[in-house]
Design an enzyme around this catalytic site. Structure first.
Site, mmCIF file in Angstrom:
data_model
loop_
_atom_site.group_PDB
_atom_site.id
_atom_site.type_symbol
_atom_site.label_atom_id
_atom_site.label_comp_id
_atom_site.label_asym_id
_atom_site.label_seq_id
_atom_site.Cartn_x
_atom_site.Cartn_y
_atom_site.Cartn_z
ATOM 1 N NE ARG A 298 -33.616 -20.293 -5.146
ATOM 2 C CZ ARG A 298 -34.878 -19.599 -5.542
ATOM 3 N NH1 ARG A 298 -35.591 -20.038 -6.282
ATOM 4 N NH2 ARG A 298 -35.235 -18.470 -4.838
ATOM 5 N NE ARG B 14 -35.434 -18.043 6.786
ATOM 6 C CZ ARG B 14 -34.443 -18.305 7.149
ATOM 7 N NH1 ARG B 14 -34.350 -17.753 8.790
ATOM 8 N NH2 ARG B 14 -33.569 -18.827 6.916
ATOM 9 N NE ARG C 18 -49.161 -21.747 0.116
ATOM 10 C CZ ARG C 18 -48.848 -20.738 0.840
ATOM 11 N NH1 ARG C 18 -47.625 -20.194 0.695
ATOM 12 N NH2 ARG C 18 -49.312 -20.529 1.994
ATOM 13 N NE ARG D 53 -45.970 -29.101 -13.527
ATOM 14 C CZ ARG D 53 -45.006 -28.273 -13.721
ATOM 15 N NH1 ARG D 53 -43.957 -28.450 -14.456
ATOM 16 N NH2 ARG D 53 -45.470 -27.013 -13.430
ATOM 17 C CD GLU E 227 -31.717 -18.039 -3.572
ATOM 18 O OE1 GLU E 227 -31.773 -18.046 -4.739
ATOM 19 O OE2 GLU E 227 -32.708 -17.867 -2.681
ATOM 20 C CE1 TYR F 233 -42.175 -14.026 -3.541
ATOM 21 C CE2 TYR F 233 -44.195 -14.868 -4.704
ATOM 22 C CZ TYR F 233 -42.868 -14.476 -4.829
ATOM 23 O OH TYR F 233 -42.193 -14.521 -6.019
ATOM 24 C CG ASP G 24 -45.418 -14.670 -8.268
ATOM 25 O OD1 ASP G 24 -43.946 -14.629 -7.971
ATOM 26 O OD2 ASP G 24 -45.869 -15.623 -8.442
HETATM 27 C C1 LIG Z 1 -35.980 -13.919 -4.199
HETATM 28 C C2 LIG Z 1 -37.152 -13.251 -4.805
HETATM 29 C C3 LIG Z 1 -37.408 -13.755 -6.340
HETATM 30 C C4 LIG Z 1 -38.454 -13.351 -6.693
HETATM 31 N N1 LIG Z 1 -38.716 -13.826 -7.964
HETATM 32 C C5 LIG Z 1 -39.909 -13.778 -8.587
HETATM 33 C C6 LIG Z 1 -40.117 -14.248 -10.027
HETATM 34 O O1 LIG Z 1 -39.685 -14.976 -10.342
HETATM 35 N N2 LIG Z 1 -41.454 -13.687 -10.512
HETATM 36 C C7 LIG Z 1 -42.400 -12.979 -9.963
HETATM 37 O O2 LIG Z 1 -43.156 -12.596 -10.548
HETATM 38 N N3 LIG Z 1 -41.897 -12.379 -8.897
HETATM 39 C C8 LIG Z 1 -40.707 -12.892 -8.020
HETATM 40 N N4 LIG Z 1 -40.787 -12.281 -6.898
HETATM 41 C C9 LIG Z 1 -41.421 -11.126 -6.342
HETATM 42 C C10 LIG Z 1 -41.184 -9.449 -6.664
HETATM 43 O O3 LIG Z 1 -39.963 -9.225 -6.212
HETATM 44 C C11 LIG Z 1 -42.202 -8.619 -6.137
HETATM 45 O O4 LIG Z 1 -43.563 -8.997 -6.656
HETATM 46 C C12 LIG Z 1 -41.819 -7.366 -6.246
HETATM 47 O O5 LIG Z 1 -40.683 -6.857 -6.073
HETATM 48 C C13 LIG Z 1 -42.774 -6.480 -5.305
HETATM 49 O O6 LIG Z 1 -42.453 -4.903 -5.518
HETATM 50 P P1 LIG Z 1 -42.692 -4.232 -4.351
HETATM 51 O O7 LIG Z 1 -42.680 -2.868 -5.012
HETATM 52 O O8 LIG Z 1 -44.045 -4.602 -3.423
HETATM 53 O O9 LIG Z 1 -41.428 -4.237 -3.281
HETATM 54 P P2 LIG Z 1 -39.812 -4.021 -3.845
HETATM 55 O O10 LIG Z 1 -39.470 -4.435 -5.075
HETATM 56 O O11 LIG Z 1 -39.091 -4.586 -2.488
HETATM 57 O O12 LIG Z 1 -39.923 -2.446 -3.519
HETATM 58 C C14 LIG Z 1 -39.721 -1.813 -2.203
HETATM 59 C C15 LIG Z 1 -38.993 -0.642 -2.337
HETATM 60 O O13 LIG Z 1 -39.214 0.252 -1.134
HETATM 61 C C16 LIG Z 1 -37.906 0.743 -1.008
HETATM 62 N N5 LIG Z 1 -38.075 1.204 0.580
HETATM 63 C C17 LIG Z 1 -38.511 0.529 1.776
HETATM 64 N N6 LIG Z 1 -38.314 1.084 2.916
HETATM 65 C C18 LIG Z 1 -38.014 2.547 2.430
HETATM 66 C C19 LIG Z 1 -38.002 3.526 3.142
HETATM 67 N N7 LIG Z 1 -38.077 3.926 4.419
HETATM 68 N N8 LIG Z 1 -37.537 4.618 2.369
HETATM 69 C C20 LIG Z 1 -37.458 4.831 1.245
HETATM 70 N N9 LIG Z 1 -37.509 3.655 0.546
HETATM 71 C C21 LIG Z 1 -37.837 2.488 1.103
HETATM 72 C C22 LIG Z 1 -37.122 -0.318 -0.893
HETATM 73 O O14 LIG Z 1 -35.779 -0.176 -1.109
HETATM 74 C C23 LIG Z 1 -37.426 -0.875 -2.267
HETATM 75 O O15 LIG Z 1 -36.678 -0.397 -3.357
HETATM 76 C C24 LIG Z 1 -39.257 -12.609 -5.992
HETATM 77 C C25 LIG Z 1 -39.175 -12.021 -4.907
HETATM 78 C C26 LIG Z 1 -37.923 -12.549 -4.299
HETATM 79 C C27 LIG Z 1 -37.663 -12.098 -2.778
#
Ligand SMILES: Cc1cc2nc3c(=O)[nH]c(=O)nc-3n(C[C@H](O)[C@H](O)[C@H](O)COP(=O)(O)OP(=O)(O)OC[C@H]3O[C@@H](n4cnc5c(N)ncnc54)[C@H](O)[C@@H]3O)c2cc1C
Length: 382
Positions: free
Chosen positions: A286, A255, A177, A181, A309, A356, A358
């Protein structure tokens, strides 16, 4: 407030929850209760403006939107424009800066040579110890492709710091993954559409959730109000799947990351949005400098903000990345089986699917849930 009047309840205002909420209100005209335990919407994509410098930053780590998926791109462009930012990652090693993913510039600069693309394989082959059998783990695989020097400089300790695991214990397949290059291409992503929302992620989420039929309850944990909800409400839950089932098959492990902000009195601290620090002696992995994410903005301040970070095991409070082990996978499979039996409950997203994603993958998942799971049920909802 009477929570029992809502036929649709969404838990979590990240991309998964917000896109499903937008679809249900705009396409089906239904009211939504959106429950979010944090004090803001947007989940981990959330952005905020630093009061002192006016610089917008991504609170949970730098987020770059990138996709080749036209359906997702067309959908999200209804709520935001994207700027022209193109992600490029650098790595600091022994006080020198190199390009990542490892490319011809990294190799030439590291060995102080000027190889041409067609000379790379022979050069690396001369540095490698021939393997007697196929590589059986991440480390063996990495060394078989890029050699020991580059692996130890840029990948070994970085992986140990990020995952706190010996790379010899990771499967060889994970190395596939990591891009490598043999040319000078320095763009991190090659997707057709890329960028950062011009007005920031927070504004994009406010637009997604702007319909008056969406009621957002912030600072509220779903589990503390669950018994006040309508009995047969359709629930779209994007929190951790193990918590939904009260950890009946044991806790999944994660993590997490923490970001330490510093304000620095120079216009530009590192010249790039993200620089990796792979060396063991440096505790962070980072440094992010969010100013660079908006080349179109005219930040006039003589100051900048940076975020160091750190990666650590999650104590259950702030899960970021699933830890892919056989034990976790077995537990997840048990939870998934339970989830599949439930009527009226959709568990999804990066926490719900223990996977995970995106951002573009999360949006696609949300559109699919709406189109194939929720919309067909509309006639049956009371
Ligand atoms: C460090 C990091 C960097 C990233 N960088 C990129 C990037 O550059 N490009 C990219 O495309 N993607 C990136 N991602 C991925 C991206 O963050 C995710 O695809 C996206 O946030 C997923 O959305 P989600 O709604 O599934 O989860 P989340 O965004 O985590 O939303 C879940 C929500 O549920 C809420 N929740 C959980 N349990 C409860 C509860 N019991 N009651 C009420 N609320 C609750 C949480 O508070 C949260 O707000 C990154 C992820 C991380 C961790």
């Amino acid at each position: 407030m009477d929570l029992s009047e809502y036929s649709f309840v969404i838990v979590g205002s990240g991309l998964l929850g917000s896109v499903v909420a937008e679809r249900i209100t705009s396409q089906l005209g239904q009211k939504i209760l959106l429950i979010e335990k944090r004090n803001h919407v947007g989940g981990n994509c959330f952005s905020e403006v630093d009061k002192e410098t006016n610089i917008e930053f991504h609170k949970y780590g730098t987020h770059i939107f990138h996709t080749d998926n036209e359906r997702v791109w067309k959908y999200i462009n209804q709520f935001t424009n994207f700027n022209s930012y193109r992600h490029q990652v650098l790595s600091s090693y022994q006080n020198k800066i190199y390009q990542l993913p490892i490319n011809l510039e990294t190799i030439n600069s590291f060995y102080n040579i000027t190889l041409k693309p067609f000379e790379v394989d022979d050069f690396l082959a001369r540095l490698k110890t021939p393997l007697e059998k196929a590589p059986s783990n991440f480390e063996e695989k990495a060394i078989s492709i890029i050699g020991k020097d580059l692996y130890e400089a840029f990948i070994k300790s970085y992986t140990e710091k990020q995952w706190q695991v010996d790379p010899k214990q990771l499967p060889a397949s994970i190395f596939n993954r990591l891009p490598f290059r043999k040319n000078y291409h320095e763009s991190y992503y090659f997707d057709k559409w890329q960028g950062v929302p011009t007005d920031g992620y927070a504004t994009m989420f406010n637009k997604l959730l702007s319909d008056k039929k969406i009621t957002v309850l912030l600072n509220t944990d779903f589990f503390s109000v669950r018994n006040q909800l309508k009995k047969n409400a359709i629930i779209i839950y994007s929190g951790p799947i193990d918590k939904f089932f009260d950890y009946r098959f044991g806790k999944l492990s994660w993590r997490t990351l923490s970001f330490h902000q510093e304000t620095i009195s120079v216009e530009d601290f590192q010249g790039n949005a993200v620089i990796n620090y792979p060396e063991k002696e440096i505790p962070y992995i980072r440094i992010h400098e969010p100013k660079h994410l908006h080349p179109e903005r005219n930040y006039t301040t003589e100051k900048t903000i940076i975020f160091k970070e750190y990666s650590m095991k999650d104590d259950g409070k702030n899960p970021f990345y699933p830890i892919l082990s056989d034990d976790n996978q077995q537990k997840y499979d048990l939870y998934k089986k339970e989830a599949d039996q439930l009527k009226n409950v959709f568990i999804a997203g990066r926490l719900g699917d223990y996977k995970y994603y995106d951002m573009h993958q999360t949006i696609e998942k949300a559109l699919d849930i709406f189109e194939t799971g929720i919309a067909p049920q509309i006639g049956t909802i009371s």
